[in-house]
Design a protein around this motif. Structure first.
Motif, PDB file in Angstrom:
ATOM      1  N   THR A 131       0.818  -1.208   0.000  1.00 42.53           N
ATOM      2  CA  THR A 131       0.000   0.000   0.000  1.00 42.53           C
ATOM      3  C   THR A 131       0.853   1.260   0.000  1.00 42.53           C
ATOM      4  O   THR A 131       0.574   2.211  -0.741  1.00 42.53           O
ATOM      5  CB  THR A 131      -0.918   0.022   1.235  1.00 42.53           C
ATOM      6  OG1 THR A 131      -1.718  -1.158   1.247  1.00 42.53           O
ATOM      7  CG2 THR A 131      -1.821   1.244   1.228  1.00 42.53           C
ATOM      8  N   LEU A 132       1.892   1.286   0.820  1.00 44.69           N
ATOM      9  CA  LEU A 132       2.621   2.522   1.065  1.00 44.69           C
ATOM     10  C   LEU A 132       3.764   2.793   0.093  1.00 44.69           C
ATOM     11  O   LEU A 132       4.064   3.949  -0.200  1.00 44.69           O
ATOM     12  CB  LEU A 132       3.171   2.513   2.497  1.00 44.69           C
ATOM     13  CG  LEU A 132       2.128   2.431   3.616  1.00 44.69           C
ATOM     14  CD1 LEU A 132       2.819   2.449   4.978  1.00 44.69           C
ATOM     15  CD2 LEU A 132       1.124   3.559   3.517  1.00 44.69           C
ATOM     16  N   THR A 133       4.416   1.749  -0.404  1.00 49.86           N
ATOM     17  CA  THR A 133       5.615   1.968  -1.231  1.00 49.86           C
ATOM     18  C   THR A 133       5.347   2.746  -2.513  1.00 49.86           C
ATOM     19  O   THR A 133       6.124   3.652  -2.858  1.00 49.86           O
ATOM     20  CB  THR A 133       6.306   0.632  -1.536  1.00 49.86           C
ATOM     21  OG1 THR A 133       6.663  -0.004  -0.312  1.00 49.86           O
ATOM     22  CG2 THR A 133       7.567   0.857  -2.362  1.00 49.86           C
ATOM     23  N   PRO A 134       4.283   2.451  -3.277  1.00 41.48           N
ATOM     24  CA  PRO A 134       4.039   3.280  -4.470  1.00 41.48           C
ATOM     25  C   PRO A 134       3.846   4.757  -4.131  1.00 41.48           C
ATOM     26  O   PRO A 134       4.342   5.638  -4.832  1.00 41.48           O
ATOM     27  CB  PRO A 134       2.754   2.670  -5.052  1.00 41.48           C
ATOM     28  CG  PRO A 134       2.744   1.265  -4.569  1.00 41.48           C
ATOM     29  CD  PRO A 134       3.326   1.333  -3.186  1.00 41.48           C
ATOM     30  N   ARG A 135       3.150   5.023  -3.029  1.00 41.27           N
ATOM     31  CA  ARG A 135       2.940   6.403  -2.590  1.00 41.27           C
ATOM     32  C   ARG A 135       4.274   7.062  -2.213  1.00 41.27           C
ATOM     33  O   ARG A 135       4.531   8.220  -2.554  1.00 41.27           O
ATOM     34  CB  ARG A 135       1.992   6.390  -1.384  1.00 41.27           C
ATOM     35  CG  ARG A 135       1.519   7.741  -0.901  1.00 41.27           C
ATOM     36  CD  ARG A 135       0.551   7.544   0.252  1.00 41.27           C
ATOM     37  NE  ARG A 135      -0.602   6.775  -0.170  1.00 41.27           N
ATOM     38  CZ  ARG A 135      -1.742   7.305  -0.598  1.00 41.27           C
ATOM     39  NH1 ARG A 135      -1.869   8.608  -0.645  1.00 41.27           N
ATOM     40  NH2 ARG A 135      -2.737   6.529  -0.960  1.00 41.27           N
ATOM     41  N   VAL A 136       5.106   6.299  -1.515  1.00 38.81           N
ATOM     42  CA  VAL A 136       6.425   6.799  -1.137  1.00 38.81           C
ATOM     43  C   VAL A 136       7.273   7.037  -2.385  1.00 38.81           C
ATOM     44  O   VAL A 136       7.981   8.044  -2.494  1.00 38.81           O
ATOM     45  CB  VAL A 136       7.123   5.807  -0.192  1.00 38.81           C
ATOM     46  CG1 VAL A 136       8.589   6.194   0.020  1.00 38.81           C
ATOM     47  CG2 VAL A 136       6.399   5.761   1.157  1.00 38.81           C
ATOM     48  N   ALA A 137       7.202   6.112  -3.348  1.00 43.09           N
ATOM     49  CA  ALA A 137       7.990   6.250  -4.574  1.00 43.09           C
ATOM     50  C   ALA A 137       7.598   7.500  -5.340  1.00 43.09           C
ATOM     51  O   ALA A 137       8.462   8.219  -5.864  1.00 43.09           O
ATOM     52  CB  ALA A 137       7.817   5.005  -5.443  1.00 43.09           C
ATOM     53  N   GLY A 138       6.302   7.775  -5.421  1.00 38.18           N
ATOM     54  CA  GLY A 138       5.856   8.990  -6.100  1.00 38.18           C
ATOM     55  C   GLY A 138       6.361  10.227  -5.397  1.00 38.18           C
ATOM     56  O   GLY A 138       6.827  11.182  -6.033  1.00 38.18           O
ATOM     57  N   GLY A 139       6.300  10.231  -4.070  1.00 39.33           N
ATOM     58  CA  GLY A 139       6.773  11.374  -3.304  1.00 39.33           C
ATOM     59  C   GLY A 139       8.277  11.538  -3.347  1.00 39.33           C
ATOM     60  O   GLY A 139       8.791  12.649  -3.184  1.00 39.33           O
ATOM     61  N   ALA A 140       8.985  10.428  -3.562  1.00 41.91           N
ATOM     62  CA  ALA A 140      10.454  10.475  -3.618  1.00 41.91           C
ATOM     63  C   ALA A 140      10.960  10.861  -4.998  1.00 41.91           C
ATOM     64  O   ALA A 140      12.169  10.966  -5.212  1.00 41.91           O
ATOM     65  CB  ALA A 140      11.031   9.121  -3.225  1.00 41.91           C
ATOM     66  N   GLY A 141      10.056  11.071  -5.942  1.00 41.60           N
ATOM     67  CA  GLY A 141      10.463  11.479  -7.275  1.00 41.60           C
ATOM     68  C   GLY A 141      10.825  10.341  -8.210  1.00 41.60           C
ATOM     69  O   GLY A 141      11.427  10.568  -9.258  1.00 41.60           O
ATOM     70  N   VAL A 142      10.470   9.100  -7.846  1.00 39.59           N
ATOM     71  CA  VAL A 142      10.701   7.974  -8.764  1.00 39.59           C
ATOM     72  C   VAL A 142       9.803   8.177  -9.976  1.00 39.59           C
ATOM     73  O   VAL A 142       8.579   8.265  -9.836  1.00 39.59           O
ATOM     74  CB  VAL A 142      10.376   6.634  -8.089  1.00 39.59           C
ATOM     75  CG1 VAL A 142      10.571   5.479  -9.069  1.00 39.59           C
ATOM     76  CG2 VAL A 142      11.244   6.438  -6.854  1.00 39.59           C
ATOM     77  N   PRO A 143      10.358   8.283 -11.187  1.00 42.17           N
ATOM     78  CA  PRO A 143       9.542   8.613 -12.365  1.00 42.17           C
ATOM     79  C   PRO A 143       8.578   7.490 -12.741  1.00 42.17           C
ATOM     80  O   PRO A 143       8.834   6.318 -12.473  1.00 42.17           O
ATOM     81  CB  PRO A 143      10.590   8.826 -13.469  1.00 42.17           C
ATOM     82  CG  PRO A 143      11.769   8.031 -13.022  1.00 42.17           C
ATOM     83  CD  PRO A 143      11.787   8.103 -11.526  1.00 42.17           C
ATOM     84  N   LEU A 144       7.484   7.877 -13.366  1.00 37.96           N
ATOM     85  CA  LEU A 144       6.467   6.903 -13.763  1.00 37.96           C
ATOM     86  C   LEU A 144       7.023   5.903 -14.773  1.00 37.96           C
ATOM     87  O   LEU A 144       6.615   4.743 -14.780  1.00 37.96           O
ATOM     88  CB  LEU A 144       5.255   7.618 -14.351  1.00 37.96           C
ATOM     89  CG  LEU A 144       4.073   6.737 -14.740  1.00 37.96           C
ATOM     90  CD1 LEU A 144       3.543   5.971 -13.529  1.00 37.96           C
ATOM     91  CD2 LEU A 144       2.967   7.568 -15.378  1.00 37.96           C
ATOM     92  N   ARG A 145       7.961   6.328 -15.602  1.00 37.03           N
ATOM     93  CA  ARG A 145       8.530   5.414 -16.598  1.00 37.03           C
ATOM     94  C   ARG A 145       9.268   4.252 -15.938  1.00 37.03           C
ATOM     95  O   ARG A 145       9.452   3.194 -16.558  1.00 37.03           O
ATOM     96  CB  ARG A 145       9.471   6.166 -17.539  1.00 37.03           C
ATOM     97  CG  ARG A 145      10.728   6.707 -16.885  1.00 37.03           C
ATOM     98  CD  ARG A 145      11.630   7.382 -17.910  1.00 37.03           C
ATOM     99  NE  ARG A 145      12.870   7.866 -17.301  1.00 37.03           N
ATOM    100  CZ  ARG A 145      13.015   9.029 -16.704  1.00 37.03           C
ATOM    101  NH1 ARG A 145      11.979   9.860 -16.649  1.00 37.03           N
ATOM    102  NH2 ARG A 145      14.163   9.390 -16.172  1.00 37.03           N
ATOM    103  N   LEU A 146       9.676   4.432 -14.675  1.00 39.61           N
ATOM    104  CA  LEU A 146      10.320   3.363 -13.920  1.00 39.61           C
ATOM    105  C   LEU A 146       9.323   2.681 -12.982  1.00 39.61           C
ATOM    106  O   LEU A 146       9.236   1.450 -12.935  1.00 39.61           O
ATOM    107  CB  LEU A 146      11.491   3.916 -13.107  1.00 39.61           C
ATOM    108  CG  LEU A 146      12.223   2.913 -12.209  1.00 39.61           C
ATOM    109  CD1 LEU A 146      12.868   1.815 -13.056  1.00 39.61           C
ATOM    110  CD2 LEU A 146      13.276   3.624 -11.367  1.00 39.61           C
ATOM    111  N   ALA A 147       8.556   3.485 -12.252  1.00 37.47           N
ATOM    112  CA  ALA A 147       7.610   2.928 -11.284  1.00 37.47           C
ATOM    113  C   ALA A 147       6.479   2.174 -11.963  1.00 37.47           C
ATOM    114  O   ALA A 147       6.046   1.122 -11.473  1.00 37.47           O
ATOM    115  CB  ALA A 147       7.044   4.049 -10.407  1.00 37.47           C
ATOM    116  N   GLY A 148       6.001   2.679 -13.099  1.00 33.68           N
ATOM    117  CA  GLY A 148       4.866   2.050 -13.778  1.00 33.68           C
ATOM    118  C   GLY A 148       5.135   0.604 -14.174  1.00 33.68           C
ATOM    119  O   GLY A 148       4.401  -0.306 -13.761  1.00 33.68           O
ATOM    120  N   PRO A 149       6.173   0.341 -14.989  1.00 36.11           N
ATOM    121  CA  PRO A 149       6.467  -1.052 -15.351  1.00 36.11           C
ATOM    122  C   PRO A 149       6.775  -1.932 -14.149  1.00 36.11           C
ATOM    123  O   PRO A 149       6.397  -3.106 -14.120  1.00 36.11           O
ATOM    124  CB  PRO A 149       7.693  -0.922 -16.269  1.00 36.11           C
ATOM    125  CG  PRO A 149       7.610   0.458 -16.824  1.00 36.11           C
ATOM    126  CD  PRO A 149       7.025   1.290 -15.721  1.00 36.11           C
TER     127      PRO A 149
END
Length: 204
Positions: A131-149
C-alpha cells in the motif's frame, strides 16, 4: 467438510466475486486505509473460487492483477502530487502513517533509480508495504517510466502466483487427496489470518 465448503464457494456468482475481489485489491493499494484490507487472502479466495467453479485461472488473474496495479499507480500519483507538500493527515490512521511515509520518502530518494525500482517490485509482495511503497515512490520522485512497469510486473507476478497456488490447492482438496491437504489449507488460512491481524494492530 472442505469439499462442501469449496462447493459453496464455487456457487458464488462470478460477476460478484470478481467485482468484489477487484475492488478490494484496488483499494488495498490505492488508499492509505488499504493497509487494513486482506489483499493476499483475497487472491487465495479467488483461486479457490476459480477451482471450485471450474473457471479458467486466467479470469481471476485478469481482474486481480490490473486492479492491484491500478491502485498502486493511483498511490504513486497521489504521492507524486503531494511531494512538495507537508503531511496533511487527519484521522488516527493517517496521522500515524504520514510521518512514516515522509521518512521513507527521504530514504528512498537516496537509493537511486535502480534501487527504487527494485524496492517497488519487492514491496508488492508484502502487506502494508504494498500500500505505502508506491505512494512513497511517487513522493520520492521515482519517475512513472520506472515505477509504472515495476508496479505492473510485480502486481501481475504476485496475483498470478497466489491465484495459481490456491487454485491448485483447491483442486487437490476437491479430488480427495486426504488429511495432509486439509492441514496445509488450514495452516495457510490461519497464517494469513494471523498476519492480517498483526498488521491491523501495528498502526494502532
Amino acid at each position: 467438510m472442505l469439499t462442501t465448503l469449496l462447493d459453496t464457494v464455487g456457487s458464488w456468482p462470478a460477476a460478484a466475486v470478481l467485482a468484489v475481489g477487484g475492488l478490494v485489491l484496488f483499494l488495498e493499494t490505492g488508499v492509505v486505509v488499504g493497509v487494513l484490507l486482506p489483499g493476499t487472502t483475497t487472491l487465495v479466495l479467488l483461486g479457490l473460487w476459480s477451482s471450485a467453479a471450474g473457471t479458467a485461472a486466467g479470469l481471476p488473474i485478469a481482474v486481480a492483477a490490473p486492479a492491484s496495479a491500478a491502485g498502486a499507480l493511483l498511490g504513486w500519483s497521489r504521492g507524486h502530487r503531494r511531494r512538495a507538500l507537508p503531511p496533511t493527515g487527519h484521522g488516527r490512521l493517517r496521522a500515524r502513517v504520514d510521518p512514516v511515509v515522509v521518512v521513507a520518502r527521504r530514504w528512498l530518494s537516496a537509493r537511486g533509480s535502480l534501487g527504487a525500482g527494485l524496492l517497488v517490485v519487492a514491496a508488492h509482495w508484502v502487506a502494508v508495504t504494498r500500500t505505502l511503497t508506491p505512494r512513497v515512490a511517487g513522493g520520492a520522485g521515482v519517475p512513472l517510466r520506472l515505477a509504472g512497469p515495476a508496479i505492473v510486473l510485480s502486481a501481475t507476478g504476485w496475483a498470478t502466483t497466489f491465484v495459481l497456488l490456491a487454485r491448485a490447492l483447491g483442486a487437490q482438496v476437491a479430488g480427495g487427496v486426504g488429511w495432509a491437504t486439509a492441514v496445509v489449507l488450514g495452516v495457510l488460512v490461519v497464517a494469513l489470518a494471523v498476519r492480517s491481524w498483526l498488521h491491523h494492530r501495528s498502526p494502532a
